[in-house]
Design a protein around this motif. Structure first.
Motif, PDB file in Angstrom:
ATOM      1  N   SER A 118       0.823  -1.210   0.000  1.00  0.00           N
ATOM      2  CA  SER A 118       0.000   0.000   0.000  1.00  0.00           C
ATOM      3  C   SER A 118       0.847   1.244   0.000  1.00  0.00           C
ATOM      4  CB  SER A 118      -0.944   0.025   1.187  1.00  0.00           C
ATOM      5  OG  SER A 118      -0.205   0.012   2.375  1.00  0.00           O
ATOM      6  N   VAL A 119       0.194   2.464  -0.306  1.00  0.00           N
ATOM      7  CA  VAL A 119       0.882   3.747  -0.380  1.00  0.00           C
ATOM      8  C   VAL A 119       0.735   4.496   0.934  1.00  0.00           C
ATOM      9  CG1 VAL A 119       0.989   5.977  -1.550  1.00  0.00           C
ATOM     10  CG2 VAL A 119       0.478   3.942  -2.856  1.00  0.00           C
ATOM     11  N   ALA A 120       1.823   5.004   1.506  1.00  0.00           N
ATOM     12  CA  ALA A 120       1.732   5.863   2.698  1.00  0.00           C
ATOM     13  C   ALA A 120       1.679   7.297   2.240  1.00  0.00           C
ATOM     14  CB  ALA A 120       2.946   5.634   3.596  1.00  0.00           C
ATOM     15  N   PHE A 121       0.506   7.944   2.341  1.00  0.00           N
ATOM     16  CA  PHE A 121       0.309   9.286   1.810  1.00  0.00           C
ATOM     17  C   PHE A 121       0.594  10.383   2.839  1.00  0.00           C
ATOM     18  CE2 PHE A 121      -2.722   7.037  -1.005  1.00  0.00           C
ATOM     19  CZ  PHE A 121      -2.202   7.442  -2.208  1.00  0.00           C
ATOM     20  N   LEU A 122       1.272  10.057   3.948  1.00  0.00           N
ATOM     21  CA  LEU A 122       1.212  11.002   5.041  1.00  0.00           C
ATOM     22  C   LEU A 122       2.532  11.216   5.744  1.00  0.00           C
ATOM     23  CD1 LEU A 122       1.103   9.330   8.119  1.00  0.00           C
ATOM     24  CD2 LEU A 122      -0.660   8.284   6.710  1.00  0.00           C
ATOM     25  N   THR A 123       2.601  12.363   6.461  1.00  0.00           N
ATOM     26  CA  THR A 123       3.443  12.488   7.642  1.00  0.00           C
ATOM     27  C   THR A 123       2.466  12.768   8.747  1.00  0.00           C
ATOM     28  OG1 THR A 123       3.725  14.851   7.352  1.00  0.00           O
ATOM     29  CG2 THR A 123       5.432  13.444   6.413  1.00  0.00           C
TER      30      THR A 123
ATOM     31  N   ALA B  49     -10.230   0.098   1.357  1.00  0.00           N
ATOM     32  CA  ALA B  49     -10.947   0.796   0.293  1.00  0.00           C
ATOM     33  C   ALA B  49     -10.653   0.167  -1.064  1.00  0.00           C
ATOM     34  CB  ALA B  49     -10.561   2.271   0.288  1.00  0.00           C
ATOM     35  N   VAL B  50      -9.391  -0.172  -1.306  1.00  0.00           N
ATOM     36  CA  VAL B  50      -9.012  -0.786  -2.586  1.00  0.00           C
ATOM     37  C   VAL B  50      -9.682  -2.153  -2.742  1.00  0.00           C
ATOM     38  CG1 VAL B  50      -7.087  -1.756  -3.903  1.00  0.00           C
ATOM     39  CG2 VAL B  50      -6.852   0.475  -2.804  1.00  0.00           C
ATOM     40  N   ARG B  51      -9.699  -2.943  -1.674  1.00  0.00           N
ATOM     41  CA  ARG B  51     -10.362  -4.247  -1.749  1.00  0.00           C
ATOM     42  C   ARG B  51     -11.846  -4.087  -2.080  1.00  0.00           C
ATOM     43  NH1 ARG B  51      -7.502  -8.594  -0.078  1.00  0.00           N
ATOM     44  NH2 ARG B  51      -5.577  -8.234   1.097  1.00  0.00           N
ATOM     45  N   ALA B  52     -12.480  -3.093  -1.467  1.00  0.00           N
ATOM     46  CA  ALA B  52     -13.911  -2.882  -1.700  1.00  0.00           C
ATOM     47  C   ALA B  52     -14.196  -2.407  -3.117  1.00  0.00           C
ATOM     48  CB  ALA B  52     -14.450  -1.869  -0.693  1.00  0.00           C
ATOM     49  N   GLU B  53     -13.247  -1.692  -3.716  1.00  0.00           N
ATOM     50  CA  GLU B  53     -13.459  -1.111  -5.039  1.00  0.00           C
ATOM     51  C   GLU B  53     -12.983  -1.999  -6.176  1.00  0.00           C
ATOM     52  OE1 GLU B  53     -14.849   1.902  -5.890  1.00  0.00           O
ATOM     53  OE2 GLU B  53     -15.453   2.163  -3.797  1.00  0.00           O
ATOM     54  N   THR B  54     -12.342  -3.125  -5.860  1.00  0.00           N
ATOM     55  CA  THR B  54     -11.705  -3.945  -6.891  1.00  0.00           C
ATOM     56  C   THR B  54     -12.435  -5.271  -7.095  1.00  0.00           C
ATOM     57  OG1 THR B  54      -9.542  -3.012  -6.308  1.00  0.00           O
ATOM     58  CG2 THR B  54      -9.548  -5.027  -7.628  1.00  0.00           C
TER      59      THR B  54
ATOM     60  N   LYS C 125      -2.503  -5.911  -7.124  1.00  0.00           N
ATOM     61  CA  LYS C 125      -3.148  -4.601  -7.165  1.00  0.00           C
ATOM     62  C   LYS C 125      -2.691  -3.734  -5.986  1.00  0.00           C
ATOM     63  CE  LYS C 125      -5.871  -4.994 -10.783  1.00  0.00           C
ATOM     64  NZ  LYS C 125      -5.629  -4.166 -12.008  1.00  0.00           N
ATOM     65  N   LEU C 126      -2.601  -4.349  -4.808  1.00  0.00           N
ATOM     66  CA  LEU C 126      -2.204  -3.602  -3.614  1.00  0.00           C
ATOM     67  C   LEU C 126      -0.736  -3.188  -3.654  1.00  0.00           C
ATOM     68  CD1 LEU C 126      -4.080  -5.707  -0.916  1.00  0.00           C
ATOM     69  CD2 LEU C 126      -4.615  -3.363  -1.611  1.00  0.00           C
ATOM     70  N   ALA C 127       0.053  -3.849  -4.495  1.00  0.00           N
ATOM     71  CA  ALA C 127       1.462  -3.501  -4.637  1.00  0.00           C
ATOM     72  C   ALA C 127       1.707  -2.519  -5.787  1.00  0.00           C
ATOM     73  CB  ALA C 127       2.299  -4.765  -4.858  1.00  0.00           C
ATOM     74  N   ASP C 128       0.654  -2.145  -6.486  1.00  0.00           N
ATOM     75  CA  ASP C 128       0.753  -1.259  -7.652  1.00  0.00           C
ATOM     76  C   ASP C 128       0.374   0.163  -7.235  1.00  0.00           C
ATOM     77  OD1 ASP C 128       0.456   0.170 -10.007  1.00  0.00           O
ATOM     78  OD2 ASP C 128      -0.578  -1.443 -11.072  1.00  0.00           O
ATOM     79  N   ASN C 129       1.365   1.020  -7.038  1.00  0.00           N
ATOM     80  CA  ASN C 129       1.098   2.382  -6.560  1.00  0.00           C
ATOM     81  C   ASN C 129       0.241   3.183  -7.523  1.00  0.00           C
ATOM     82  OD1 ASN C 129       2.502   1.914  -4.207  1.00  0.00           O
ATOM     83  ND2 ASN C 129       4.343   3.003  -4.834  1.00  0.00           N
ATOM     84  N   ASP C 130       0.411   2.966  -8.812  1.00  0.00           N
ATOM     85  CA  ASP C 130      -0.407   3.685  -9.793  1.00  0.00           C
ATOM     86  C   ASP C 130      -1.874   3.291  -9.645  1.00  0.00           C
ATOM     87  OD1 ASP C 130       1.744   5.052 -10.843  1.00  0.00           O
ATOM     88  OD2 ASP C 130       2.093   3.608 -12.454  1.00  0.00           O
ATOM     89  N   TYR C 131      -2.108   1.986  -9.442  1.00  0.00           N
ATOM     90  CA  TYR C 131      -3.488   1.526  -9.273  1.00  0.00           C
ATOM     91  C   TYR C 131      -4.079   2.073  -7.976  1.00  0.00           C
ATOM     92  CZ  TYR C 131      -7.567  -1.457  -8.808  1.00  0.00           C
ATOM     93  OH  TYR C 131      -8.857  -1.893  -8.660  1.00  0.00           O
ATOM     94  N   LEU C 132      -3.303   2.053  -6.901  1.00  0.00           N
ATOM     95  CA  LEU C 132      -3.779   2.592  -5.634  1.00  0.00           C
ATOM     96  C   LEU C 132      -4.186   4.051  -5.784  1.00  0.00           C
ATOM     97  CD1 LEU C 132      -1.190   1.145  -3.075  1.00  0.00           C
ATOM     98  CD2 LEU C 132      -3.481   0.306  -3.558  1.00  0.00           C
TER      99      LEU C 132
END
Length: 323
Positions: free
Chosen positions: A9-14, A120-125, A253-260
């Motif tokens: 998954s992508v970490a979008f934060l600090t 969220a990705v699991r629910a949308e995929t 899918k969960l390892a694909d940052n573009d898809y996330l």
């Protein structure tokens, strides 16, 4: 020896939180004058405001999209378990500092948001029958091998000759293999599937039958390998393999940052987020269509994009180190 996988998954934060309402209250005093909450807020907003606001927006939007969930409780429990595994908070906090985290609250926020993103990705995929069938055709079941890793080809050839003459593979692995992760176990890798190992190793391993040993050394970036097949799972029918295949497809899918990012963009755009502070207006630009982004000029937009990319790369690296 396993190749480095992308993150699931992508970490979008600090996880640094901006000060609350802006006031003139003094937060520090120096011989040269006072520092107020106004000054602190403005300075933090200028440096990390967009990143932190993005985090807060994503958490709100994802919680709304997912609905009732236990992810916050799961995150807290996972954090406590991790602290115990490191022998207490003192050691854990040291590891965090070496990995770029300010404190355990920041690390907890990384875990929490990543769990929200994954849910969220699991629910949308979903996957069509055609996609599953195509994956099945290319799918190779997991295998288990023993291997001996050495630094030079001549040593690998000598080991192959000893094995062919009747020497015990496991004993040779214990005595000669430089792969410390497998040597003590007789060179056994454990079950792995297509894409888990470096290409040359994987190709040579899958070509073997049970009990067969490679007759020429297998060269990889790690050195030279001698490989013996010890377990080769037969490929089942599509229906027998379907659940496993869909799991593998979801993992990819969960390892694909573009898809996330594309899934996150759909969710954020559907939420109709409105940012009131013009200084922070670009906080969610990466999730909006290009024509809707709020950057006022190309120079500002380029600078913001650069900072966002740098932040994400750093956060992904630190999250991986901590895990």
């Amino acid at each position: 020896m396993k190749k480095k996988l992308a993150l699931t998954s992508v970490a979008f934060l600090t996880a640094i939180t901006l000060a609350g309402c802006s006031t003139g209250e003094t937060v520090a005093t120096t011989p040269a004058g006072d520092i107020t909450k106004d000054e602190l807020y403005d300075a933090m907003k200028a440096s990390i405001g967009e990143t932190v606001l993005q985090r807060l927006i994503l958490i709100d939007v994802l919680n709304d999209a997912i609905g009732d969930n236990e992810l916050e409780a799961e995150t807290e429990a996972e954090l406590l378990t991790t602290i115990e595994q490191y022998g207490g908070e003192e050691t854990f906090n040291y590891i965090l500092s070496q990995s770029g985290f300010a404190n355990k609250d920041e690390y907890q926020d990384v875990l929490y948001l990543n769990k929200l993103i994954e849910a969220a990705v699991r629910a949308e995929t979903t996957f069509t029958d055609e996609e599953v069938e195509a994956y099945y055709e290319a799918y190779q079941p997991q295998i288990n091998v023993q291997h001996i890793l050495v630094a030079d080809e001549a040593t690998a050839v000598d080991l192959i000759n000893q094995i062919n003459a009747g020497a015990d593979f496991a004993e040779l692995a214990k005595a000669n293999s430089t792969d410390t992760a497998t040597a003590e176990n007789g060179g056994e890798t454990g079950l792995f599937g297509a894409g888990d190992m470096v290409a040359a190793f994987e190709e040579a391993a899958y070509a073997l039958e049970v009990g067969e040993v490679t007759q020429t050394p297998v060269a990889t970036e790690y050195g030279y390998h001698v490989i013996k097949m010890i377990e080769k799972t037969e490929k089942g029918t599509l229906e027998e393999e379907r659940e496993n295949i869909e799991t593998l497809m979801m993992d990819e899918k969960l390892a694909d940052n573009d898809y996330l990012t594309s899934v996150m963009s759909t969710i954020v755009q559907a939420a109709n987020v409105e940012i009131k502070d013009e200084d922070l207006a670009a906080a969610i630009d990466q999730f909006l269509p290009a024509e809707e982004t709020s950057s006022s000029d190309s120079a500002t937009s380029d600078e913001a994009s650069s900072e966002t990319a740098t932040s994400e790369e750093a956060e992904s690296a630190t999250a991986e180190s901590a895990n």
